[in-house]
Motif scaffolding. Structure first.
Motif, PDB file in Angstrom:
ATOM      1  N   LYS A  36       0.903  -1.307   0.146  1.00  0.00           N
ATOM      2  CA  LYS A  36       0.136  -0.039  -0.050  1.00  0.00           C
ATOM      3  C   LYS A  36       0.794   1.343  -0.067  1.00  0.00           C
ATOM      4  CE  LYS A  36      -2.626  -0.699   3.677  1.00  0.00           C
ATOM      5  NZ  LYS A  36      -3.791  -0.289   4.386  1.00  0.00           N
ATOM      6  N   CYS A  37       0.253   2.489  -0.461  1.00  0.00           N
ATOM      7  CA  CYS A  37       1.016   3.653  -0.388  1.00  0.00           C
ATOM      8  C   CYS A  37       1.006   4.254   1.123  1.00  0.00           C
ATOM      9  CB  CYS A  37       0.087   4.638  -1.493  1.00  0.00           C
ATOM     10  SG  CYS A  37       0.600   6.266  -1.239  1.00  0.00           S
ATOM     11  N   CYS A  38       1.940   4.677   1.359  1.00  0.00           N
ATOM     12  CA  CYS A  38       2.334   5.210   2.705  1.00  0.00           C
ATOM     13  C   CYS A  38       1.546   6.239   3.232  1.00  0.00           C
ATOM     14  CB  CYS A  38       3.738   5.361   3.099  1.00  0.00           C
ATOM     15  SG  CYS A  38       4.277   6.923   2.107  1.00  0.00           S
ATOM     16  N   TYR A  39       0.979   7.054   2.255  1.00  0.00           N
ATOM     17  CA  TYR A  39       0.162   8.053   2.312  1.00  0.00           C
ATOM     18  C   TYR A  39      -1.367   7.744   2.246  1.00  0.00           C
ATOM     19  CZ  TYR A  39       4.370  10.619   2.163  1.00  0.00           C
ATOM     20  OH  TYR A  39       5.747  11.137   2.567  1.00  0.00           O
ATOM     21  N   CYS A  40      -1.753   7.575   1.029  1.00  0.00           N
ATOM     22  CA  CYS A  40      -3.205   7.220   0.590  1.00  0.00           C
ATOM     23  C   CYS A  40      -3.717   6.003   1.025  1.00  0.00           C
ATOM     24  CB  CYS A  40      -3.549   7.800  -0.629  1.00  0.00           C
ATOM     25  SG  CYS A  40      -2.734   6.376  -2.130  1.00  0.00           S
ATOM     26  N   GLU A  41      -2.871   4.912   1.547  1.00  0.00           N
ATOM     27  CA  GLU A  41      -3.267   3.449   1.584  1.00  0.00           C
ATOM     28  C   GLU A  41      -4.015   2.755   0.242  1.00  0.00           C
ATOM     29  OE1 GLU A  41      -4.618   1.734   5.285  1.00  0.00           O
ATOM     30  OE2 GLU A  41      -5.208   3.850   5.550  1.00  0.00           O
ATOM     31  N   GLY A  42      -3.779   3.421  -0.776  1.00  0.00           N
ATOM     32  CA  GLY A  42      -4.218   2.600  -2.113  1.00  0.00           C
ATOM     33  C   GLY A  42      -3.312   1.417  -2.263  1.00  0.00           C
ATOM     34  N   ILE A  43      -3.774   0.372  -2.965  1.00  0.00           N
ATOM     35  CA  ILE A  43      -2.921  -0.841  -3.222  1.00  0.00           C
ATOM     36  C   ILE A  43      -2.134  -0.373  -4.473  1.00  0.00           C
ATOM     37  CG2 ILE A  43      -2.803  -2.991  -4.051  1.00  0.00           C
ATOM     38  CD1 ILE A  43      -3.771  -2.890  -1.180  1.00  0.00           C
ATOM     39  N   ILE A  44      -0.891  -0.374  -4.456  1.00  0.00           N
ATOM     40  CA  ILE A  44       0.065  -0.089  -5.487  1.00  0.00           C
ATOM     41  C   ILE A  44       0.200  -1.611  -6.334  1.00  0.00           C
ATOM     42  CG2 ILE A  44       2.496   0.644  -6.009  1.00  0.00           C
ATOM     43  CD1 ILE A  44       2.370   2.164  -3.488  1.00  0.00           C
ATOM     44  N   GLY A  45       0.489  -1.493  -7.438  1.00  0.00           N
ATOM     45  CA  GLY A  45       0.845  -2.543  -8.293  1.00  0.00           C
ATOM     46  C   GLY A  45      -0.554  -3.069  -9.410  1.00  0.00           C
ATOM     47  N   GLU A  46      -1.533  -2.623  -8.820  1.00  0.00           N
ATOM     48  CA  GLU A  46      -2.802  -3.102  -9.424  1.00  0.00           C
ATOM     49  C   GLU A  46      -2.788  -2.367 -11.096  1.00  0.00           C
ATOM     50  OE1 GLU A  46      -5.931  -2.345  -7.141  1.00  0.00           O
ATOM     51  OE2 GLU A  46      -5.932  -4.264  -6.029  1.00  0.00           O
ATOM     52  N   CYS A  47      -2.630  -0.868 -10.977  1.00  0.00           N
ATOM     53  CA  CYS A  47      -2.495  -0.070 -12.111  1.00  0.00           C
ATOM     54  C   CYS A  47      -1.510   0.686 -12.324  1.00  0.00           C
ATOM     55  CB  CYS A  47      -3.907   0.753 -12.250  1.00  0.00           C
ATOM     56  SG  CYS A  47      -5.378  -0.148 -12.012  1.00  0.00           S
ATOM     57  N   SER A  48      -0.472   0.735 -11.175  1.00  0.00           N
ATOM     58  CA  SER A  48       0.778   1.436 -11.242  1.00  0.00           C
ATOM     59  C   SER A  48       1.877   1.023 -10.696  1.00  0.00           C
ATOM     60  CB  SER A  48       0.263   2.748 -10.547  1.00  0.00           C
ATOM     61  OG  SER A  48       0.230   2.754  -9.415  1.00  0.00           O
ATOM     62  N   TYR A  49       3.094   1.519 -10.747  1.00  0.00           N
ATOM     63  CA  TYR A  49       4.274   1.264 -10.320  1.00  0.00           C
ATOM     64  C   TYR A  49       4.524   1.885  -9.008  1.00  0.00           C
ATOM     65  CZ  TYR A  49       5.332  -1.143 -14.536  1.00  0.00           C
ATOM     66  OH  TYR A  49       5.399  -1.905 -15.641  1.00  0.00           O
ATOM     67  N   GLY A  50       5.075   1.289  -8.074  1.00  0.00           N
ATOM     68  CA  GLY A  50       5.502   1.781  -6.671  1.00  0.00           C
ATOM     69  C   GLY A  50       6.455   2.775  -6.795  1.00  0.00           C
ATOM     70  N   ASN A  51       6.627   3.887  -6.140  1.00  0.00           N
ATOM     71  CA  ASN A  51       7.814   4.857  -6.113  1.00  0.00           C
ATOM     72  C   ASN A  51       8.455   4.798  -4.636  1.00  0.00           C
ATOM     73  OD1 ASN A  51       6.429   7.454  -7.914  1.00  0.00           O
ATOM     74  ND2 ASN A  51       6.945   5.430  -8.640  1.00  0.00           N
ATOM     75  N   ILE A  52       9.659   4.643  -4.562  1.00  0.00           N
ATOM     76  CA  ILE A  52      10.412   5.034  -3.465  1.00  0.00           C
ATOM     77  C   ILE A  52      10.454   6.567  -3.037  1.00  0.00           C
ATOM     78  CG2 ILE A  52      12.704   4.756  -2.317  1.00  0.00           C
ATOM     79  CD1 ILE A  52      13.437   2.427  -4.089  1.00  0.00           C
ATOM     80  N   GLU A  53       9.837   6.707  -1.902  1.00  0.00           N
ATOM     81  CA  GLU A  53       9.459   8.042  -1.382  1.00  0.00           C
ATOM     82  C   GLU A  53      10.623   8.474  -0.236  1.00  0.00           C
ATOM     83  OE1 GLU A  53       8.211  10.863  -1.397  1.00  0.00           O
ATOM     84  OE2 GLU A  53       7.341  11.432   0.682  1.00  0.00           O
ATOM     85  N   HIS A  54      11.033   9.668  -0.420  1.00  0.00           N
ATOM     86  CA  HIS A  54      12.001  10.324   0.528  1.00  0.00           C
ATOM     87  C   HIS A  54      11.001  11.242   1.285  1.00  0.00           C
ATOM     88  CE1 HIS A  54      15.025   8.896  -2.422  1.00  0.00           C
ATOM     89  NE2 HIS A  54      15.861   9.296  -1.435  1.00  0.00           N
ATOM     90  N   LEU A  55      10.725  10.831   2.594  1.00  0.00           N
ATOM     91  CA  LEU A  55       9.930  11.662   3.467  1.00  0.00           C
ATOM     92  C   LEU A  55      10.676  13.069   3.616  1.00  0.00           C
ATOM     93  CD1 LEU A  55       7.450  10.880   5.549  1.00  0.00           C
ATOM     94  CD2 LEU A  55       8.980  11.506   7.231  1.00  0.00           C
ATOM     95  N   LYS A  56      11.722  13.225   4.023  1.00  0.00           N
ATOM     96  CA  LYS A  56      12.685  14.578   3.726  1.00  0.00           C
ATOM     97  C   LYS A  56      13.002  14.321   2.279  1.00  0.00           C
ATOM     98  CE  LYS A  56      13.753  15.218   8.832  1.00  0.00           C
ATOM     99  NZ  LYS A  56      14.940  15.636   9.546  1.00  0.00           N
ATOM    100  N   PRO A  57      12.643  15.332   1.623  1.00  0.00           N
ATOM    101  CA  PRO A  57      12.945  15.429  -0.012  1.00  0.00           C
ATOM    102  C   PRO A  57      14.726  15.263  -0.355  1.00  0.00           C
ATOM    103  CG  PRO A  57      11.170  16.781   0.513  1.00  0.00           C
ATOM    104  CD  PRO A  57      11.656  16.437   1.826  1.00  0.00           C
TER     105      PRO A  57
END
Length: 223
Positions: free
Chosen positions: A61-82
């Motif tokens: 799941k996405c760390c923010y919106c809780e949507g399931i990743i992988g069904e329609c898109s690729y996951g991204n590695i997110e930097h909390l502090k940019p």
């Protein structure tokens, strides 16, 4: 957004993160700015074991919106502090999260040092966030950091509100079926179905999208 436990640091970071960081900082000096540094020095965190660890940690799941990743898109590695602002944390395991492309694009390099965005591996979102269950919008629970999180990741964007409304309709339908049933066995079945929609246990492979919202709905109904 739900609390998760950070897993062990992937070996690629254990073995290389310090060297990668030092070379990146050197390249920034050589090139003058972070943006001028070639991607091959900035994106070394994009390793298979890092992706796998983050995906497992967040239960896909996405760390923010809780949507399931992988069904329609690729996951991204997110930097909390940019990484564009906090260069020394580009390869720091504690700064890496798993994110859907939409939340990642909405947040980009935003950062509020006074009221930083919530970290799901450190903060419990239940302490900061709540829902307007009529309009299906997320809102702060007396928390300025929650406001930052909502604004930076755009957690009330129209697509998410529509998704929550659909979940609400589904849950209310199941509740009505449970209430109208004369069989205890049927009522137990419906109750278990509702609880499955709220589960968030990545360690055991049990996940449900938007579980924080679902739990809020079930709590309102007395479950």
């Amino acid at each position: 957004m739900v609390k998760v436990n950070r897993t062990a640091e992937p070996q690629s970071l254990v073995q290389n993160a310090v060297a990668w960081r030092n070379e990146l900082l050197n390249q920034i000096q050589v090139n003058g700015t972070f943006s001028a540094v070639p991607d091959r020095y900035k994106n070394l965190y994009n390793q298979a074991d890092v992706k796998a660890a983050l995906e497992t940690m967040y239960g896909e799941k996405c760390c923010y919106c809780e949507g399931i990743i992988g069904e329609c898109s690729y996951g991204n590695i997110e930097h909390l502090k940019p990484k564009s602002r906090f260069h020394d944390l580009t390869f720091a395991w504690g700064n890496l999260h798993w994110c859907c492309p939409v939340c990642n694009n909405k947040k980009r390099d935003k950062w509020n040092s006074a009221d930083p965005i919530l970290d799901p591996t450190v903060d419990d979102p239940d302490d900061h966030l709540e829902f307007d269950l009529v309009n299906c919008k997320i809102r702060p629970k007396n928390s300025s950091r929650a406001q930052t999180t909502i604004e930076h990741a755009k957690l009330n964007r129209p697509e998410l509100v529509v998704k929550r409304k659909r979940l609400k309709t589904r849950i209310l339908r199941i509740l009505m079926q449970a209430e109208s049933s004369t069989s205890q066995q049927d009522r137990d079945f419906y109750r278990q179905e509702l609880l499955r929609l709220a589960v968030n246990d990545p360690a055991n492979g049990d996940i449900a999208e938007h579980s924080l919202f679902v739990r809020a709905l079930l709590a309102q109904s007395g479950l």
